[in-house]
Write an enzyme that holds these catalytic residues in place. Structure first.
Site, short mmCIF file in Angstrom:
data_model
loop_
_atom_site.label_atom_id
_atom_site.label_comp_id
_atom_site.label_asym_id
_atom_site.label_seq_id
_atom_site.Cartn_x
_atom_site.Cartn_y
_atom_site.Cartn_z
CG ASN A 7 65.01 33.30 92.18
OD1 ASN A 7 64.56 32.53 91.32
ND2 ASN A 7 65.42 32.89 93.36
NE ARG A 88 68.29 30.11 91.82
CZ ARG A 88 67.53 29.33 92.55
NH1 ARG A 88 66.31 29.69 92.85
NH2 ARG A 88 67.99 28.18 92.99
CG HIS A 177 72.32 25.59 97.09
ND1 HIS A 177 72.25 24.51 97.94
CD2 HIS A 177 71.07 26.10 97.02
CE1 HIS A 177 71.01 24.35 98.35
NE2 HIS A 177 70.28 25.30 97.82
NE ARG A 236 64.75 19.76 97.19
CZ ARG A 236 65.37 20.94 97.09
NH1 ARG A 236 66.58 21.11 97.61
NH2 ARG A 236 64.80 21.94 96.46
#
Ligand code: AMP
Length: 393
Positions: A7, A88, A177, A236
């Site tokens: 990642n 990823r 996700h 967020r």
């Protein structure tokens, strides 16, 4: 077979090396502050964690250091043992509906989605380039956050805005996700031993999203064109009235970019509580009687509960509800707060079973109309498994 899961962020690179198909984690670690003066890396191997502070000017150098450490620490005896690298990649648009072997053409196509995820995709591709050089014989695979959600139909992914926004500019719900939703869906499906399963999966961590999944296909998910949409999150805002943006830009005399940054980084649990984006701090503050912290938790739980109710309707009744990620796996208070708000669905909590962290466990009461499970996620393993499967194809 050894497969490494990667990642790569703009200033970080996380890795986990697996032995597959046994699903054994051999080693893991992180390079942080890449390109900055105080860069460092950590490697976990054989139950020990080592940390080194060294200059890591770029991703290529991070990968070179990692390759040398893998040999020096006797984690592998030859780099050729690593037969696959799974990366990823945040955005694969509507084009990449599954994980894919990375070659020059595919990488060029992925780069066309960089404008949809400017903070993530270019960094993900830096990791790809570095590993293609370091491990030229290994298969390189891209695993997208968006792909699992590409089963949504137009009814669920279109926004009610001028149609040409979608046709000309690709404005639609993509969802994120996906790797985590797919992993926990597969885990609960195997656990329950059901051929067909309707599940509501709640990935609630620092970022958060809920998905409605019917027989392995995502019907709808709460994140949208970007990860800013849907639930209230750590920092967020989730879904808000779009008109707020222009209003606040005028009031504060700031640009749309600056206001959007506040919606991404200064809102959510942090914005409402004024304390922290981390629910552990929120829970500590609630214990001390802080009203805004309580309000932040209440709004958060309310949003998740309402998505669960909406998705239960979309699925015409879910077979199971799953909690995962940082809060979903660890915060008994948040799970309780959410479940207390879905009474209308006949869902009840087993308070004792809920009193735990990080276990794969049923936490609903015996009388609950829909069972509720905590299922720890493992995106790194999902990425490695997709890579393993493509290598064996
Ligand atoms: P993630 O993005 O999945 O790594 O989730 C990180 C978030 O999980 C943190 O910011 C916390 O809000 C939450 N979290 C982690 N551990 C706990 C815990 N023991 N209790 C409450 N919340 C936790």
């Amino acid at each position: 077979m050894k497969i490494i899961s990667i990642n790569a962020g703009s200033s970080s690179l996380k890795f986990t090396l697996f032995e597959l198909p046994e699903k054994v984690t051999i080693a893991s670690g992180t390079f942080e502050k890449i390109g900055l003066d105080d860069s460092f890396y950590t490697i976990k191997f054989n139950g020990e964690k080592s940390k080194k502070e060294v200059s890591v000017p770029n991703h290529t150098e991070a990968v070179n250091i990692l390759m040398k450490e893998l040999i020096d620490m006797h984690i592998v005896s030859s780099l050729d043992e690593i037969e696959g690298v799974g990366h990823r990649i945040v955005h694969g648009g509507s084009e990449f509906t599954d994980s894919v072997v990375l070659n020059d053409d595919v990488i060029k196509k992925i780069a066309t989605y960089n404008e949809y995820a400017p903070l993530h995709n270019p960094a993900n591709l830096l990791g790809v380039e570095a590993f293609r050089k370091a491990l030229p014989n290994a298969i390189q695979v891209g695993v997208f956050d968006t792909s699992f959600h590409q089963t949504m139909t137009k009814e669920h992914y279109l926004y009610p805005v001028p149609y040409e926004w979608y046709e000309k500019y690709g404005v639609r719900r993509y969802g994120f996700h996906g790797t985590s939703h797919k992993y926990v869906y597969n885990e609960i499906k195997n656990h329950l031993g059901k051929e067909k399963l309707k599940a509501i999966t709640c990935h609630i961590g620092n970022g958060g999203s809920v998905s409605a999944i019917d027989n392995g296909k995502v019907i709808e998910t709460s994140m949208g064109f970007t990860p800013l949409a849907g639930l209230m999150m750590g920092t967020r805002c989730g879904d808000i009235d779009a008109s707020i943006l222009e209003f606040i830009c005028n009031k504060k005399n700031i640009t749309i970019g600056e206001a959007t940054n506040e919606l991404n980084k200064k809102s959510g649990l942090l914005g409402v509580s004024g304390i922290s984006s981390d629910s552990r701090d929120i829970e500590d503050a609630i214990a001390k009687g802080d009203e805004r912290a309580k309000l932040a938790q209440d709004i958060y739980a309310d949003k998740v509960a309402n998505y669960i109710a909406m998705y239960n309707n979309m699925l015409d009744g879910a077979d199971v509800i799953v909690f995962t990620a940082g809060l979903g796996e660890n915060s008994k208070d948040m799970r309780q707060a959410i479940i207390s708000r879905i009474h209308s669905l006949g869902v009840t909590l087993d308070v004792q079973a809920n009193d735990m962290r990080g276990e794969f466990k049923c936490i609903s009461g015996k009388d609950s109309k829909i069972p509720v499970y905590v299922v720890p996620t493992n995106e790194e393993l999902m990425i490695a498994l997709d890579t393993f499967n493509l290598k064996n194809k």
